[in-house]
Enzyme design. Sequence first.
Site, PDB file in Angstrom:
ATOM      1  N   TYR A 171       0.855  -1.331   0.364  1.00 26.08           N
ATOM      2  CA  TYR A 171      -0.141   0.228  -0.082  1.00 26.08           C
ATOM      3  C   TYR A 171       1.171   1.521  -0.414  1.00 26.08           C
ATOM      4  O   TYR A 171       0.556   2.686  -0.949  1.00 26.08           O
ATOM      5  CB  TYR A 171      -1.175  -0.125   1.643  1.00 26.08           C
ATOM      6  CG  TYR A 171      -2.157   0.591   1.049  1.00 26.08           C
ATOM      7  CD1 TYR A 171      -3.075   1.116  -0.203  1.00 26.08           C
ATOM      8  CD2 TYR A 171      -2.948   1.785   2.389  1.00 26.08           C
ATOM      9  CE1 TYR A 171      -4.238   1.500  -0.199  1.00 26.08           C
ATOM     10  CE2 TYR A 171      -3.700   2.921   1.921  1.00 26.08           C
ATOM     11  CZ  TYR A 171      -4.602   2.793   0.843  1.00 26.08           C
ATOM     12  OH  TYR A 171      -5.484   3.182   0.590  1.00 26.08           O
ATOM     13  N   LYS A 178      -3.687   8.240   3.717  1.00 23.21           N
ATOM     14  CA  LYS A 178      -4.703   7.948   4.033  1.00 23.21           C
ATOM     15  C   LYS A 178      -4.873   8.016   5.908  1.00 23.21           C
ATOM     16  O   LYS A 178      -5.763   8.799   6.063  1.00 23.21           O
ATOM     17  CB  LYS A 178      -5.400   6.821   3.761  1.00 23.21           C
ATOM     18  CG  LYS A 178      -5.867   6.084   2.474  1.00 23.21           C
ATOM     19  CD  LYS A 178      -6.977   6.975   1.889  1.00 23.21           C
ATOM     20  CE  LYS A 178      -7.097   6.387   0.379  1.00 23.21           C
ATOM     21  NZ  LYS A 178      -8.303   7.161  -0.786  1.00 23.21           N
TER      22      LYS A 178
END
Length: 270
Positions: A171, A178
């Site tokens: 990720y 995020k």
Amino acid sequence: MTPNANTTPDADTTIRLPILAGKKGLVVGIANDQSIAYGCAQAMQEMGASLAVTYFNAKAEPHVRPLAGQLGADLIMPLDVEQPGQLEAVFAQIEQRWGKLDFVLHAIAFAPADDLHGRIVDSSAAGFARAMDVSCHSFLRMAKLAEPLMAGGGTLVTMSYYGAQKVIDHYGIMGPVKAALEASVRYLAAELGPAGIRVHAVSPGPIKTRAASGIGDFEQLLDEAASRAPQHQLVTIADVGAVTAMLCSDAARALTGNVTYVDAGYHVMG
């Protein structure tokens, strides 16, 4: 129990209550009919909302415009948040057409491939800044433009992911980005709460979307999510859409500043 990614009820059998009747909302992030933003827009429209929809650029328009037509969208507009003036133009058209806005869905994210696929310690300053601008700061910009159109209150929703809370393989820099987005939700909720504006992050489990295709070993991530989640299934864009639409309704009037997980319980497994 055998993992099953197909045990979620068909979206066509889901009961849709008109809890968004009379509300007007902007949906940003539809790329195709597999987009999370499209699942949200469908639920919102089925629950009575009138929608304004954006598409990324001329290449994306042929894929998005027919979907916007199916949604009965009042406005269909181009929006690349990196292009100066485009975001302001979207809100100007909304003000001219509606004179108000009840909710905004922000479902866009981006990171340059080299920075996304490498170690975060090796990420470039330019790549990190670009990922943060598109994926996080654009939400703040939307909130600023939406605020004067929400004189009677409203709701702002953005899409996050579990990688903001825990390290998820492959990720990369989107994890810190995020995390910043989720922190922004909390601060916006505090700042805009007195004006009756509620702010949410929705954190879906892994779903096969075009955006997710850029994450390495994504099929393995899907298998793990279905295996480990308490409900032993994956979620769908319809699942995410139903929850997101509810958060934009008066049924959620006492909720703000939260990260709402729609992941069949995967996040509780550590």
